[in-house]
Motif scaffolding. Sequence first.
Motif, PDB file in Angstrom:
ATOM      1  N   VAL A 205       0.856  -1.187   0.000  1.00  0.00           N
ATOM      2  CA  VAL A 205       0.000   0.000   0.000  1.00  0.00           C
ATOM      3  C   VAL A 205       0.889   1.233   0.000  1.00  0.00           C
ATOM      4  CG1 VAL A 205      -1.735   1.294   1.273  1.00  0.00           C
ATOM      5  CG2 VAL A 205      -1.837  -1.201   1.195  1.00  0.00           C
ATOM      6  N   GLY A 206       0.603   2.161  -0.897  1.00  0.00           N
ATOM      7  CA  GLY A 206       1.471   3.329  -1.003  1.00  0.00           C
ATOM      8  C   GLY A 206       0.706   4.602  -1.286  1.00  0.00           C
ATOM      9  N   ILE A 207       1.294   5.745  -0.921  1.00  0.00           N
ATOM     10  CA  ILE A 207       0.648   7.044  -1.060  1.00  0.00           C
ATOM     11  C   ILE A 207       1.592   8.061  -1.674  1.00  0.00           C
ATOM     12  CG2 ILE A 207      -0.908   6.669   0.890  1.00  0.00           C
ATOM     13  CD1 ILE A 207       0.983   8.386   2.581  1.00  0.00           C
ATOM     14  N   HIS A 208       1.018   9.134  -2.201  1.00  0.00           N
ATOM     15  CA  HIS A 208       1.762  10.315  -2.627  1.00  0.00           C
ATOM     16  C   HIS A 208       0.792  11.470  -2.837  1.00  0.00           C
ATOM     17  CE1 HIS A 208       1.392   8.932  -7.133  1.00  0.00           C
ATOM     18  NE2 HIS A 208       0.244   9.038  -6.524  1.00  0.00           N
ATOM     19  N   MET A 251       0.296  12.305   2.857  1.00  0.00           N
ATOM     20  CA  MET A 251       0.269  12.309   1.398  1.00  0.00           C
ATOM     21  C   MET A 251       0.844  13.604   0.842  1.00  0.00           C
ATOM     22  SD  MET A 251      -3.537  10.706   0.845  1.00  0.00           S
ATOM     23  CE  MET A 251      -3.613  11.133  -0.881  1.00  0.00           C
ATOM     24  N   MET A 252       0.533  14.704   1.500  1.00  0.00           N
ATOM     25  CA  MET A 252       0.968  16.020   1.013  1.00  0.00           C
ATOM     26  C   MET A 252       2.482  16.151   0.954  1.00  0.00           C
ATOM     27  SD  MET A 252      -1.591  18.106   0.289  1.00  0.00           S
ATOM     28  CE  MET A 252      -1.131  19.811   0.639  1.00  0.00           C
ATOM     29  N   THR A 253       3.194  15.345   1.730  1.00  0.00           N
ATOM     30  CA  THR A 253       4.651  15.486   1.814  1.00  0.00           C
ATOM     31  C   THR A 253       5.403  14.635   0.802  1.00  0.00           C
ATOM     32  OG1 THR A 253       4.957  13.679   3.419  1.00  0.00           O
ATOM     33  CG2 THR A 253       4.362  15.851   4.295  1.00  0.00           C
ATOM     34  N   VAL A 254       4.682  13.779   0.061  1.00  0.00           N
ATOM     35  CA  VAL A 254       5.333  12.835  -0.854  1.00  0.00           C
ATOM     36  C   VAL A 254       5.164  13.321  -2.291  1.00  0.00           C
ATOM     37  CG1 VAL A 254       5.474  10.445  -1.629  1.00  0.00           C
ATOM     38  CG2 VAL A 254       4.823  10.955   0.738  1.00  0.00           C
TER      39      VAL A 254
END
Length: 365
Positions: A205-208, A251-254
Motif C-alpha cells: 500500500v502506497g501514497i503520494h 500524502m501532502m509530503t510525498v
Amino acid sequence: MPKLSWLFACCLLLSACGGQPAGTTSGEAGGMQRSANDGDHLVSIDSAEAPVLAPMPAKPVREDPNAPWPDAQLGLGQAFISCATDYTDQDGDGPALPALDRDSVRTALWPCRDTGLLRVRYQGKIDAGFAELAWRLAAVADELDLHRRILDLDSSGGQVEAAIRAGDAIGEANWTIWVREGSICHSACVFVLAAGDNRLIAGKVGIHRMMRISSKATSRAELNRELHEVYGNVKDYLERNGVAVAAADLMMTVPNRSLRLLTPGELKEYGLDGTNAVQDDLERIRQMRKCGDDFVRRKDAFLIAFDQSCKPVGADLEAVNACGQSLKQRYGFPDARCPEESPLAENDATALELPAPRPEATARL
C-alpha cells in the motif's frame, strides 16, 4: 490454500492486487519509490472538465430490481467474478464481467447463490467506470441475497473523485476489501480501501500527493489554494470511514513522482488495517439488538485474542486464517443463533444450510 477472512482484512490507500506496477522500483515499506507514470496515479479533475457521471443512488435500491440502469462501462480496468475465497484452484479469479448492464451483472453473480459469497477481483484504474461497478455489484448482490462480499483489489490508483464516489457506495454495502499477496493498492486506491468494513492486506500500500489536472497555478500559493478544497473533501471522507486525517497530511509530503509505502505499524496507526472503526460501532449496536450481550462480549474477546495471537508481523494469510479458525471454538463460534454474524463467518458457509432460491429472483434471470 489462501483464505480470505472477514475479520482481518487490512486497508490502505488505493491498492492493487497482482504485482508491482510498471515503472516503479522496488523498496521497503516506509521508504520511497520512483514512479514513471507521474500524475496518473492520483489525480483530481477540474469540475469543468470532469466527465458527466450518471446519478448514483445513495445506496443500492432493492425495491425496484427491474428499473433501467443508465449506460456505463469499465474504463481502464477489468473485473472478474468468483464465488469462493480460494484463488489458487482451477477456477482462479473466475470469468471476466463482460458488461455493466443489469442483465450482465445478474448473470455473472447468479452462480454465487450456491455459496452465498461473492468475490470480485478488480485490476486497473480507479475511475468513473469503477465507481459504477461498485454500486451495480452491490445492487444485484442484494437482490440475490449475497451478503458475504469481497473486493479483491489490484490498482495503482486513479481519480480522487471517482475513488470517493466508489468508496461511499462500498461503505453502504458491507464489503471486505483485500489486497492479496503480489497485489498493490497505491495512491487513490487508499480511499477505496478505507471504505471497507474490514481490510486484509498482504500486498503493498502506497501514497503520494495528488495532482490537479489542467491546473493553471503558477506559484506554490496558487497550487495550494487549488488543492485545499480537494484535500478538505478527502479529510471529510477519511473521517467518516474511521481513518486518521494524518494519512492525508502525510500524502501532502510525498512528491507525485514518488511513492511512500506504508508500514504495517502505520496502517494500524492510521486506521487502515483490519476492522473499520465506524462500521464496528454500527455493528456492535446492531448485533447487541439481534444477538444479545453475551454474543458481543464473546466476539470482542475473540477479536482481541485474534489480534494478539494470529496477526504477528510477517505471518502469511494461510497461517493467520488457520490460527483464527482454531480460536473460534474456544469462544463458542460459529454461534447457533447468529451464525452469519460470527467471526470468520465466510469460512463457515459450507456448514450452513443455504436458503432456498427466491422465486422472484429465479424468474428474473
